[in-house]
Design a protein around this motif. Structure first.
Motif, PDB file in Angstrom:
ATOM      1  N   TYR A 279     -20.713  30.352 -58.639  1.00  9.04           N
ATOM      2  CA  TYR A 279     -19.485  29.767 -57.670  1.00  9.04           C
ATOM      3  C   TYR A 279     -19.114  29.423 -56.393  1.00  9.04           C
ATOM      4  O   TYR A 279     -18.279  29.734 -55.188  1.00  9.04           O
ATOM      5  N   LYS A 282     -19.254  26.620 -54.285  1.00  8.39           N
ATOM      6  CA  LYS A 282     -17.199  26.470 -54.935  1.00  8.39           C
ATOM      7  C   LYS A 282     -16.354  26.551 -54.340  1.00  8.39           C
ATOM      8  O   LYS A 282     -15.442  25.803 -53.563  1.00  8.39           O
ATOM      9  N   ARG A 285     -16.551  25.899 -50.303  1.00 10.05           N
ATOM     10  CA  ARG A 285     -15.998  24.412 -50.514  1.00 10.05           C
ATOM     11  C   ARG A 285     -14.864  24.454 -50.078  1.00 10.05           C
ATOM     12  O   ARG A 285     -13.850  23.886 -49.757  1.00 10.05           O
ATOM     13  N   GLN A 344     -14.385  20.307 -59.111  1.00 12.34           N
ATOM     14  CA  GLN A 344     -15.572  21.764 -59.200  1.00 12.34           C
ATOM     15  C   GLN A 344     -15.991  21.315 -60.658  1.00 12.34           C
ATOM     16  O   GLN A 344     -14.754  22.144 -61.080  1.00 12.34           O
TER      17      GLN A 344
END
Length: 479
Positions: A279, A282, A285, A344
């Protein structure tokens, strides 16, 4: 006196426990003897029978006994135990007085026994000896001083109390009824134990014979005791061995449990690190996207606030002074694209129903990026009769090898156009094996998918050939 000391010696060897009831743990009071030869207080047996609802089970050996019609009081009394307790008590007091014998009639601690009645076989003090010689019933008895009695005894013996008949209370027991197996007096031989229906013998001679029988029985019992003792030692050894086995098994369980707990902690740490790692990009972003959205939102909000303030508080000249800039900025903001949520991949934890050898708790499963997935180990040709394992790699959008949340499936189309599902072996690390067996000559078409999406390159074609696959050398098909 030597005989008395011998008697004291033997009595002193009797343990206090032998004279105590095993129920109340006190010295016997009105002792009753059961057929198993265990003795208890009368009141203790009454309480025991009441608590057990009328049944009588020996507390020592657990043997069951019949309660007579008269209840516990009707059980045979242990008069031997009564007499033994009394003798031990007397000799104990005599021992405290430096082995001076007590009078067995008045039983006063200060009354030292200096006389012996040969008929009654009891010790007397001076006062009781005078009374004994003057009473009509005992006037004819031979009363001697202890020292004189000692001189006329060729083999000194411990004095025994006289036993009297329970029916004819004044008569001494002198005979033994062989028929009824009970000691009797002279009157009994005339009344209830008459000859020839009953056979009599001298009580002393019968006792000697019975002592010989008892000696033989004791010898047999001691032999049996040694056998039981050996068996007891073996049983104790077995119990000890079982205890060791139990402790060893428990220790192994604990060691295995501690090892498993340690492995679980390590796997927990690894899985947690994988979650954080999965994670991390992710979230970066997503954080950048949040910043961009917040910037766009702030720009629109500040422009609206400026225009609303100008409309309410600005003059006409002021309104037109920024007209070009306001219109340009408004058009610029309206032309900006609304921020879109970037999709995601999801990472989930799936616990194992049946843990494999390489994992205990479970495994992390993630959404895969189908464009990053691939099929490897595809042969150009497969000789007939051989097998090959295709390897499917599943990855996320960052190119990391992950375990897919969706199942990996495979189907094979044989040369005869028949279709069959193939088992896919999940290795638990983002790789999946698909075994192909070249049983038929011709082209095999293997289709693979993750969920409902086909894997890039699927279906793959595998020609199954017979004979030579190829040749090498100057005249061959390859160098």
């Amino acid at each position: 006196m030597e005989a008395i000391l011998n008697k004291m010696k033997h009595l002193n060897q009797i343990s206090e426990a032998f004279l105590c009831c095993s129920i109340c743990l006190e010295q016997f009071k009105t002792p009753k003897i059961l057929s198993c030869l265990h003795t208890f207080c009368q009141q203790c047996l009454i309480t025991l029978v009441e608590k057990s609802g009328g049944s009588l089970i020996c507390p020592d050996c657990r043997q069951q006994h019949m309660v007579p019609d008269g209840g516990v009081p009707a059980i045979k009394g242990n008069f031997f135990m009564d007499n033994l307790i009394e003798k031990v008590r007397q000799l104990s007091k005599a021992s405290e007085q430096k082995c001076d014998l007590m009078c067995e009639v008045c039983q006063k601690s200060e009354s030292e026994a200096t006389w012996v009645c040969e008929e009654c076989k009891c010790h007397l003090c001076s006062n009781c000896a005078k009374v004994h010689q003057n009473l009509p019933a005992t006037k004819t008895h031979s009363v001697l001083a202890i020292e004189e009695h000692k001189k006329i005894q060729t083999r000194p013996k411990a004095l025994q109390a006289v036993d009297y008949c329970t029916v004819h209370l004044k008569n001494e027991l002198k005979f033994f009824c062989e028929t009824c197996k009970v000691p009797i007096c002279t009157d009994c031989t005339i009344v209830k134990h008459r000859i020839p229906e009953h056979i009599h013998s001298d009580l002393t001679d019968a006792a000697k014979d019975y002592v010989r029988d008892m000696t033989a029985m004791v010898d047999k019992l001691k032999t049996k005791e040694r056998e039981v003792e050996s068996s007891e030692d073996e049983t104790k050894d077995l119990l000890s061995e079982l205890t060791v086995q139990q402790n060893t098994a428990v220790q192994k369980v604990k060691m295995k449990a501690e090892y498993m707990i340690q492995q679980i902690r390590l796997e927990e740490q690894n899985l947690t690190e994988q979650v954080h790692k999965s994670y991390e990009m992710k979230m970066k972003r997503a954080s950048v996207a949040v910043d961009a959205v917040e910037l766009q939102h702030g720009s629109i909000k500040s422009t609206c606030h400026y225009m609303e303030t100008l409309m309410h508080h600005g003059s006409a000249a002021q309104l037109f002074s920024t007209k070009v800039d306001v219109e340009y900025r408004t058009q610029q903001l309206l032309a900006m694209e609304n921020p879109k949520q970037e999709q995601q991949e999801k990472v989930e934890f799936h616990p194992h129903e049946i843990p494999p050898a390489h994992s205990i708790l479970g495994v992390l499963k993630s959404d895969v990026c189908i464009s990053q997935c691939s099929v490897q180990n595809v042969p150009k040709r497969l000789p007939k009769g051989d097998s090959v394992e295709l390897l499917v790699l599943t990855k996320d959008s960052d190119g990391n090898q992950v375990v897919p949340r969706q199942p990996v499936t495979a189907k094979v189309t044989y040369p005869d156009a028949s279709l069959e599902d193939i088992t896919v072996n999940d290795n638990g690390d983002g790789t999946h094996g698909i075994m192909i067996h070249g049983q038929k000559h011709g082209k095999y078409q293997v289709s693979m998918a993750i969920g409902s999406q086909p894997i890039p390159g699927s279906p793959v074609s595998i020609p199954v050939v017979g004979g030579l696959v190829g040749t090498i050398g100057r005249k061959g098909s390859a160098p």
